[in-house]
Design a protein around this motif. Structure first.
Motif, PDB file in Angstrom:
ATOM      1  N   GLU A 133     -58.362  75.352  69.434  1.00 30.90           N
ATOM      2  CA  GLU A 133     -58.052  74.218  68.568  1.00 30.90           C
ATOM      3  C   GLU A 133     -57.876  74.679  67.128  1.00 30.90           C
ATOM      4  O   GLU A 133     -58.478  75.664  66.697  1.00 30.90           O
ATOM      5  CB  GLU A 133     -59.165  73.166  68.613  1.00 30.90           C
ATOM      6  CG  GLU A 133     -59.463  72.609  69.994  1.00 30.90           C
ATOM      7  CD  GLU A 133     -60.662  73.273  70.631  1.00 30.90           C
ATOM      8  OE1 GLU A 133     -61.346  72.605  71.440  1.00 30.90           O
ATOM      9  OE2 GLU A 133     -60.927  74.462  70.330  1.00 30.90           O
ATOM     10  N   GLY A 167     -58.450  71.096  62.019  1.00 35.39           N
ATOM     11  CA  GLY A 167     -59.534  70.300  61.483  1.00 35.39           C
ATOM     12  C   GLY A 167     -59.770  70.593  60.018  1.00 35.39           C
ATOM     13  O   GLY A 167     -59.232  71.539  59.447  1.00 35.39           O
ATOM     14  N   LEU A 223     -54.317  67.728  64.755  1.00 28.03           N
ATOM     15  CA  LEU A 223     -54.983  68.786  65.486  1.00 28.03           C
ATOM     16  C   LEU A 223     -54.029  69.396  66.504  1.00 28.03           C
ATOM     17  O   LEU A 223     -53.215  68.698  67.096  1.00 28.03           O
ATOM     18  CB  LEU A 223     -56.218  68.262  66.210  1.00 28.03           C
ATOM     19  CG  LEU A 223     -57.262  67.536  65.360  1.00 28.03           C
ATOM     20  CD1 LEU A 223     -58.462  67.154  66.227  1.00 28.03           C
ATOM     21  CD2 LEU A 223     -57.695  68.380  64.175  1.00 28.03           C
ATOM     22  N   TRP A 278     -58.379  65.206  74.445  1.00 29.12           N
ATOM     23  CA  TRP A 278     -59.195  65.467  73.271  1.00 29.12           C
ATOM     24  C   TRP A 278     -60.490  64.680  73.402  1.00 29.12           C
ATOM     25  O   TRP A 278     -60.468  63.485  73.730  1.00 29.12           O
ATOM     26  CB  TRP A 278     -58.480  65.072  71.980  1.00 29.12           C
ATOM     27  CG  TRP A 278     -57.364  65.990  71.605  1.00 29.12           C
ATOM     28  CD1 TRP A 278     -56.042  65.835  71.869  1.00 29.12           C
ATOM     29  CD2 TRP A 278     -57.486  67.214  70.869  1.00 29.12           C
ATOM     30  NE1 TRP A 278     -55.321  66.882  71.362  1.00 29.12           N
ATOM     31  CE2 TRP A 278     -56.186  67.749  70.737  1.00 29.12           C
ATOM     32  CE3 TRP A 278     -58.555  67.906  70.318  1.00 29.12           C
ATOM     33  CZ2 TRP A 278     -55.929  68.946  70.072  1.00 29.12           C
ATOM     34  CZ3 TRP A 278     -58.303  69.102  69.656  1.00 29.12           C
ATOM     35  CH2 TRP A 278     -57.005  69.597  69.540  1.00 29.12           C
ATOM     36  N   THR A 325     -63.105  72.022  66.833  1.00 29.73           N
ATOM     37  CA  THR A 325     -62.726  72.084  65.435  1.00 29.73           C
ATOM     38  C   THR A 325     -63.340  70.891  64.707  1.00 29.73           C
ATOM     39  O   THR A 325     -63.322  69.768  65.208  1.00 29.73           O
ATOM     40  CB  THR A 325     -61.192  72.114  65.261  1.00 29.73           C
ATOM     41  OG1 THR A 325     -60.858  72.278  63.877  1.00 29.73           O
ATOM     42  CG2 THR A 325     -60.538  70.842  65.788  1.00 29.73           C
TER      43      THR A 325
END
Length: 120
Positions: free
Chosen positions: A6, A9, A20, A36, A114
């Protein structure tokens, strides 16, 4: 083996946006649903959004109308566009891949997470 990484963030003010990304690598031998999830301090990990290999999406009620999940199969990447962010969106966000091993059997893979922080 599937590896998920990931990115995207960070710190954003309320009302702001973040995007993201989840990059997948490794061998994929079956269709994957992608998702997610997020986990805030002191809370259980919860579903945010999912997208099937065919592009069908599903969202948690708390993010409907604000978040959009998408995928680019050519790039092996899944995205989460987050708009109108609220402080309660603050959490570690995790990418998930669910493989269909055989009928009624699935296998889950997770990224490292993240951090998303929504704060003035």
């Amino acid at each position: 083996q599937v590896q998920l990484v990931e990115s995207g963030g960070g710190l954003v003010q309320p009302g702001g946006s973040l995007r993201l990304s989840c990059a997948a690598s490794g061998s994929i031998f079956s269709p994957y649903n992608m998702g997610w999830y997020r986990q805030a301090p002191g809370k259980q990990r919860e579903l945010v959004a999912t997208i099937t290999s065919g592009g069908s999406t599903n969202y948690a009620d708390s993010v409907k109308g604000r978040f959009t999940i998408s995928r680019d199969n050519a790039k092996n990447t899944v995205y989460l566009q987050m708009n109108s962010l609220k402080p309660e969106d603050t959490a570690v966000y995790y990418c998930n891949a669910r493989a269909f091993v055989r009928p009624s059997v699935t296998s889950d893979y997770w990224g490292q997470g993240t951090q998303v922080t929504v704060s003035p």
